[in-house]
Design an enzyme around this catalytic site. Structure first.
Site, PDB file in Angstrom:
ATOM      1  N   GLY A  29       0.836  -1.190   0.000  1.00 19.73           N
ATOM      2  CA  GLY A  29       0.000   0.000   0.000  1.00 19.73           C
ATOM      3  C   GLY A  29       0.864   1.231   0.000  1.00 19.73           C
ATOM      4  N   MET A  31       1.968   3.056   2.388  1.00 18.24           N
ATOM      5  CA  MET A  31       2.977   3.177   3.448  1.00 18.24           C
ATOM      6  C   MET A  31       4.119   2.170   3.299  1.00 18.24           C
ATOM      7  SD  MET A  31       0.921   3.947   6.948  1.00 18.24           S
ATOM      8  CE  MET A  31      -0.234   5.297   7.090  1.00 18.24           C
ATOM      9  N   GLY A  32       3.903   1.125   2.544  1.00 14.88           N
ATOM     10  CA  GLY A  32       4.961   0.137   2.413  1.00 14.88           C
ATOM     11  C   GLY A  32       4.448  -1.225   1.982  1.00 14.88           C
ATOM     12  N   VAL A  34       4.070  -5.514   2.982  1.00 13.75           N
ATOM     13  CA  VAL A  34       3.995  -6.491   4.068  1.00 13.75           C
ATOM     14  C   VAL A  34       4.431  -7.851   3.537  1.00 13.75           C
ATOM     15  CG1 VAL A  34       2.528  -7.581   5.799  1.00 13.75           C
ATOM     16  CG2 VAL A  34       2.091  -5.216   5.117  1.00 13.75           C
ATOM     17  N   LYS A  50       6.565  -5.510   7.995  1.00 11.66           N
ATOM     18  CA  LYS A  50       6.190  -4.379   7.142  1.00 11.66           C
ATOM     19  C   LYS A  50       7.415  -3.508   6.918  1.00 11.66           C
ATOM     20  CE  LYS A  50       2.679  -1.031   6.084  1.00 11.66           C
ATOM     21  NZ  LYS A  50       1.249  -0.733   6.231  1.00 11.66           N
ATOM     22  N   ASP A 153      -5.465   7.160  10.319  1.00 16.02           N
ATOM     23  CA  ASP A 153      -5.629   6.503   9.016  1.00 16.02           C
ATOM     24  C   ASP A 153      -6.572   5.310   9.116  1.00 16.02           C
ATOM     25  OD1 ASP A 153      -5.208   6.305   6.289  1.00 16.02           O
ATOM     26  OD2 ASP A 153      -3.428   5.049   6.480  1.00 16.02           O
TER      27      ASP A 153
END
Length: 532
Positions: A29, A31-32, A34, A50, A153
Site C-alpha cells: 500500500g 505506506m509500504g 507487508v 512491514k 488513518d
C-alpha cells in the site's frame, strides 16, 4: 495478512537483522509492503514484516520511528483488537521495518468488495473496532505521562478480520503510530507529506491541523461504518485529487443509508449515530468512543429478538436481551440489608443475588473498617474480570477501590466457578443487568449496611461474560479448581499495575470533565449576573 500474490522482489530471501527470513510478499500500500517471514530465533515461527516506503535519513528520524513503534507495541499489549508489534529495525539500505504477529484472514476492504455487511455482522465488527480505538484514545504511559493516541488513518485496509481457531473472528486494527510518524517528517510540503487515505480523512486532518484529537478518528470511523452498511462511500467525487476530496469532506452533506441502498433498513438510533460521526464540525461529533459503544449497545438491544422472514440481515444476537433499570433495586433498599448471620465479622467480601419482583440483581457485600469505607466513598471504583477459560471455566472478579497512592488502593477479589450454578447465575446476572451494587458494612458496627455505591460494567465486559458462559458449557477441566485459582491469582498480580494505570486515566478524565462543567456553569452564572 493474506492476499497479494508473490512477485519479483529484492527483499524476498533476505534475512533482516540476521533473524527475520523474508519468504513472500503478501500485501502492499501507500505506506509500504507487508511480507510473510519466519523468526529464525523462534524455530521458524511465522510473522509479518512491514517495510516502509521511505529511508531514515538521520538519527532524529530513527528516534522518532522507534518512538512510534514503541507506542504501537504498548497498544498491542493493552488490546486484543490492535495488532501486536513484536520488534523493529532498519534494512541495510536504511529502510525502516517492523515485525508484527502474523494474522490469517482478510481485511475489511476485501470483504466489502463482495457485498455490504448485514446489520448483525456490522455490529459485531464495529463493536470490536471501537474497543480497539477506545483503548488507544484512553492513552499509553510514556515517561510518567498519559498520551491519548489518534490513529489518523482508519480505513478498510487497516481493519483486519483475523480467524482464530479458539476465539473465532477477531477484529484487529493495523498501523497505529505509523501514520503520525510519516506525517511528521520534516522538510516536506503539505502535498508531499500528507499521510492518510483521502476518502476517509476528516476535514480538519486535510486542513493540516497539527493537534488532531480522537474526534478525527471518529469521523473516519463514520465513513467506514457507512460503507460497511451500504457498500458505498457517503461522498461522491469526480476525481481522486486532494482538492475534490477536501471539498467533499468539508461541504458535501452525507445521504441517509436508505438513499444509497433502499434495501438496507437501519434503526433510527444507528442512522443518527452515522450522521453525528460524519458531522463537519468537530464539536458536533460524539466526543469519545464510549458514546458510540453505548449507541451500538442500544441498537443491539433493540434488535435482539428481531429475525426477518428471509433471515438474511438481522439475526438473533448474543448480547443480553435488555438492560434492567437500576430502579428495580434502589440503593436506599440496599441500606436496609443486614450482614448474614452465617458470615464471620471480619474484613471479607462476597457476591449475592438480591431478588426483586422482576429478576435477581447482583450485589457485592464488603466488610471493612469504618475509616476505610469513609475514605473510599468519593473515590473512583473499578471492575475487572480475569479468566483462563482454556484450562478451567473460572473467573476472578475484582472490585477495585482506587487511591492515587497504590499502597492505599483496596482490592476485593472473588472467584466465580462457572461449573456450579451459583457462579453461573452471578455471571449471568452481571451480564444481563450491566451493573452491581457494592454494599459496605463497617467492621465496628456490622449490623446493617452503612453505604452503597453502584458500579457499571462496560459493553465489552458484558459481552465477555456472555462469551465465557457459552464457553463454560462445552469446556473441559484440564486442572483442578484450586490449580485454576492459583493461576488466576498469578495473572491478577501481573495485571495490578495496568489496572491502576487505567483507573488513573479515568480519574484524570473525570476531573477534567468536572472542571469543564464548572467553567461552563461559571460562564453562564456570570452572564446571568451581568444582565441582572
Amino acid at each position: 495478512m493474506v492476499g497479494q500474490k508473490s512477485e519479483l522482489d529484492d527483499y524476498i530471501g533476505q534475512c533482516l537483522n540476521n533473524r527475520y527470513l523474508i519468504r513472500d510478499l503478501i500485501g502492499k500500500g501507500g505506506m509500504g509492503r507487508v511480507y510473510l517471514a519466519e523468526d529464525t530465533a523462534k524455530g521458524g515461527m511465522p510473522i509479518a514484516v512491514k517495510i516502509l516506503s521511505l529511508n531514515l535519513a538521520n538519527q532524529q528520524m530513527s528516534q522518532r520511528f522507534a518512538r512510534e513503534i514503541f507506542i504501537g507495541a504498548q497498544l498491542g499489549r493493552k488490546s486484543k483488537h490492535i495488532v501486536r508489534i513484536l520488534s523493529y529495525g532498519v534494512t541495510d539500505d536504511k529502510t525502516p521495518f517492523y515485525v508484527m504477529e502474523y494474522l490469517q484472514g482478510k481485511n475489511l476492504k476485501q470483504i466489502l468488495k463482495i457485498k455490504p455487511l448485514t446489520i448483525s455482522k456490522f455490529l459485531q465488527i464495529c463493536n470490536q473496532i471501537c474497543l480497539g480505538l477506545q483503548c488507544a484514545h484512553q492513552g499509553i504511559s510514556h515517561k510518567g505521562e498519559i498520551y491519548p493516541i489518534v490513529h489518523r488513518d482508519i480505513k478498510p485496509e487497516n481493519i483486519f478480520i483475523s480467524e482464530d481457531s479458539k476465539q473465532g473472528e477477531i477484529v484487529k486494527i493495523l498501523d497505529f503510530g505509523i501514520a503520525k510518524f510519516l506525517t511528521e517528517r520534516s522538510g516536506m510540503t503539505l502535498t508531499d507529506s500528507f499521510i492518510g487515505s483521502l476518502p476517509y480523512c476528516s476535514p480538519e486532518h486535510m486542513e493540516g491541523r497539527k493537534l488532531l484529537d480522537v474526534r478525527s478518528d471518529i469521523y473516519s470511523l463514520g465513513v467506514l461504518m457507512f460503507e460497511m452498511l451500504t457498500g458505498k462511500h457517503p461522498f461522491q467525487t469526480k476525481s481522486n485529487s486532494f482538492g475534490t476530496w477536501y471539498q467533499a469532506h468539508r461541504f458535501q452533506m452525507p445521504p441517509t443509508v436508505e438513499e444509497i441502498n433502499p434495501q438496507v433498513k437501519v434503526p433510527q438510533i444507528l442512522e443518527k449515530l452515522l450522521m453525528s460521526c460524519l458531522a463537519k464540525e468537530v464539536s458536533d461529533r460524539p466526543q469519545n468512543i464510549n458514546k458510540i459503544l453505548e449507541d451500538l449497545e442500544k441498537v443491539n438491544i433493540q434488535l435482539k429478538d428481531v429475525i426477518p422472514s428471509n433471515g438474511s440481515d438481522i439475526v438473533n444476537l448474543s448480547f443480553p436481551v435488555q438492560l434492567v433499570p437500576a430502579t428495580l433495586l434502589s440503593e436506599q433498599e440496599c441500606l436496609q440489608k443486614n450482614w448474614p448471620k452465617n458470615k464471620p465479622i471480619a474484613p471479607i467480601g462476597f457476591p449475592h443475588l438480591l431478588h426483586t419482583t422482576q429478576r435477581p440483581i447482583p450485589t457485592f457485600w464488603a466488610m471493612l473498617p469504618k475509616q476505610e469505607i469513609t475514605r473510599f466513598l468519593d473515590k473512583i471504583h473499578g471492575t475487572e474480570f480475569i479468566s483462563k477459560m482454556n484450562v478451567y471455566p473460572m473467573l476472578l472478579w475484582v472490585t477495585v477501590l482506587y487511591d492515587a497512592e497504590p499502597s492505599m488502593t483496596k482490592w476485593l477479589p472473588y472467584f466465580l466457578d462457572l461449573k456450579d450454578n451459583k457462579g453461573q447465575n452471578i455471571a449471568r446476572g452481571l451480564a444481563e443487568v450491566g451493573y452491581y451494587h457494592l454494599l459496605f458494612f463497617p467492621l465496628e458496627d456490622p449490623t446493617r449496611c452503612s453505604h452503597v455505591t453502584t458500579l457499571n460494567l462496560t459493553a465489552s465486559q458484558r459481552q465477555q461474560l456472555v462469551d465465557w458462559l457459552e464457553i463454560s458449557q462445552q469446556s473441559k477441566e484440564l486442572i483442578s479448581p484450586n490449580q485454576a485459582k492459583n493461576i488466576l491469582k498469578t495473572e491478577y498480580e501481573k495485571l495490578k499495575l495496568d489496572i491502576l494505570q487505567n483507573l488513573a486515566i479515568h480519574q484524570k478524565s473525570e476531573r477534567e470533565s468536572l472542571k469543564n462543567w464548572m467553567n461552563k456553569f461559571l460562564e453562564i452564572f456570570l452572564k446571568f449576573v451581568s444582565r441582572h
